[in-house]
Design an enzyme around this catalytic site. Structure first.
Site, PDB file in Angstrom:
ATOM      1  N   HIS A  90       0.853  -1.183   0.000  1.00  0.00           N
ATOM      2  CA  HIS A  90       0.000   0.000   0.000  1.00  0.00           C
ATOM      3  C   HIS A  90       0.895   1.242   0.000  1.00  0.00           C
ATOM      4  CE1 HIS A  90       0.691  -0.735   4.394  1.00  0.00           C
ATOM      5  NE2 HIS A  90       0.983   0.553   4.322  1.00  0.00           N
TER       6      HIS A  90
HETATM    7  C1  T46 Z   1       3.126   0.805   6.938  1.00  0.00           C
HETATM    8  C2  T46 Z   1       3.917  -0.431   7.164  1.00  0.00           C
HETATM    9  C3  T46 Z   1       5.386  -0.162   7.290  1.00  0.00           C
HETATM   10  C4  T46 Z   1      -4.067  -0.755  13.595  1.00  0.00           C
HETATM   11  O1  T46 Z   1      -5.131  -1.062  14.154  1.00  0.00           O
HETATM   12  N1  T46 Z   1      -3.382   0.367  13.984  1.00  0.00           N
HETATM   13  C5  T46 Z   1      -2.214   0.732  13.418  1.00  0.00           C
HETATM   14  O2  T46 Z   1      -1.623   1.763  13.819  1.00  0.00           O
HETATM   15  C6  T46 Z   1      -1.678  -0.070  12.352  1.00  0.00           C
HETATM   16  C7  T46 Z   1      -0.367   0.310  11.660  1.00  0.00           C
HETATM   17  C8  T46 Z   1      -2.371  -1.188  11.964  1.00  0.00           C
HETATM   18  N2  T46 Z   1      -3.543  -1.519  12.579  1.00  0.00           N
HETATM   19  C9  T46 Z   1      -4.246  -2.745  12.172  1.00  0.00           C
HETATM   20  C10 T46 Z   1      -4.810  -2.731  10.750  1.00  0.00           C
HETATM   21  C11 T46 Z   1      -4.726  -4.198  10.352  1.00  0.00           C
HETATM   22  O3  T46 Z   1      -5.884  -4.859  10.815  1.00  0.00           O
HETATM   23  O4  T46 Z   1      -3.293  -3.829  12.194  1.00  0.00           O
HETATM   24  C12 T46 Z   1      -3.539  -4.742  11.130  1.00  0.00           C
HETATM   25  C13 T46 Z   1      -2.288  -4.911  10.271  1.00  0.00           C
HETATM   26  O5  T46 Z   1      -2.007  -3.660   9.599  1.00  0.00           O
HETATM   27  P1  T46 Z   1      -1.467  -3.607   8.102  1.00  0.00           P
HETATM   28  O6  T46 Z   1      -1.994  -4.754   7.334  1.00  0.00           O
HETATM   29  O7  T46 Z   1      -1.708  -2.236   7.568  1.00  0.00           O
HETATM   30  O8  T46 Z   1       0.098  -3.817   8.357  1.00  0.00           O
HETATM   31  P2  T46 Z   1       1.286  -3.747   7.302  1.00  0.00           P
HETATM   32  O9  T46 Z   1       2.421  -4.471   7.897  1.00  0.00           O
HETATM   33  O10 T46 Z   1       0.852  -4.133   5.944  1.00  0.00           O
HETATM   34  O11 T46 Z   1       1.649  -2.173   7.213  1.00  0.00           O
HETATM   35  C14 T46 Z   1       2.084  -1.457   8.351  1.00  0.00           C
HETATM   36  C15 T46 Z   1       1.350  -0.117   8.448  1.00  0.00           C
HETATM   37  O12 T46 Z   1      -0.062  -0.336   8.432  1.00  0.00           O
HETATM   38  C16 T46 Z   1       1.695   0.804   7.306  1.00  0.00           C
HETATM   39  O13 T46 Z   1       1.245   2.109   7.595  1.00  0.00           O
HETATM   40  O14 T46 Z   1       3.605   1.743   6.312  1.00  0.00           O
HETATM   41  O15 T46 Z   1       3.480  -1.224   8.271  1.00  0.00           O
END
Ligand code: T46
Length: 140
Positions: free
Chosen positions: A52
């Site tokens: 993303h």
């Molecule tokens: C990024 C990379 C480096 C939350 O509830 N609060 C939060 O602050 C974050 C970051 C995530 N979440 C929840 C949303 C999803 O249900 O945690 C779950 C996993 O998040 P996500 O799939 O977005 O994680 P990554 O590893 O794909 O990405 C993350 C960050 O979301 C993103 O901003 O830049 O790490």
């Protein structure tokens, strides 16, 4: 790759006979006011995360333990950055598509962000990201 949309930051290690310490302060080692901290750990092997971009978010990422690799894509060019030391940070700005992979078993990836969590800030469709990135580049 466009200039200034990401940079590698080296943190000063404050060492003494007891061991090592790194201190990060708002507007000093961290180039923004921190509103949120999250960390990613226990990532299963061969997992790819991210996929993303963000509309309006600054982040500083570093591995306090272990290692992982980022692919950063500005819509035109891709760079690959391995984070494998607690004194190496990756500062990422808006409109950069990121993917993280090759997490070591012991990896603890810490991320500091300048905004609270906002799902509407995420661009999860690559075509939409590419359109936006191209229009920003054309505008100047
Ligand atoms: C990024 C990379 C480096 C939350 O509830 N609060 C939060 O602050 C974050 C970051 C995530 N979440 C929840 C949303 C999803 O249900 O945690 C779950 C996993 O998040 P996500 O799939 O977005 O994680 P990554 O590893 O794909 O990405 C993350 C960050 O979301 C993103 O901003 O830049 O790490």
């Amino acid at each position: 790759m466009q200039k200034n949309i990401y940079k590698i930051v080296h943190f000063n290690i404050i060492g003494d006979e007891l061991g090592s310490l790194i201190a990060l302060e708002n507007m000093h080692q961290v180039p923004f006011e921190v509103k949120r901290v999250y960390y990613i750990f226990d990532t299963k092997s061969r997992v790819r995360r991210g996929m993303h971009a963000h509309r309006d978010l600054e982040q500083l990422c570093f591995c306090v333990k272990g290692s992982c690799t980022f692919v950063l894509d500005d819509g035109t060019k891709k760079d690959i950055i391995k984070l494998d030391s607690p004194n190496t940070g990756l500062y990422i700005k808006n409109l950069i598509w990121r993917e993280m992979f090759d997490f070591s078993k012991d990896c603890v990836l810490v991320v500091l962000a300048n905004k609270y969590y906002d799902p509407s800030d995420y661009i999860r469709d690559y075509k939409e990201f590419k359109r936006l990135a191209d229009s920003v580049k054309q505008a100047g």
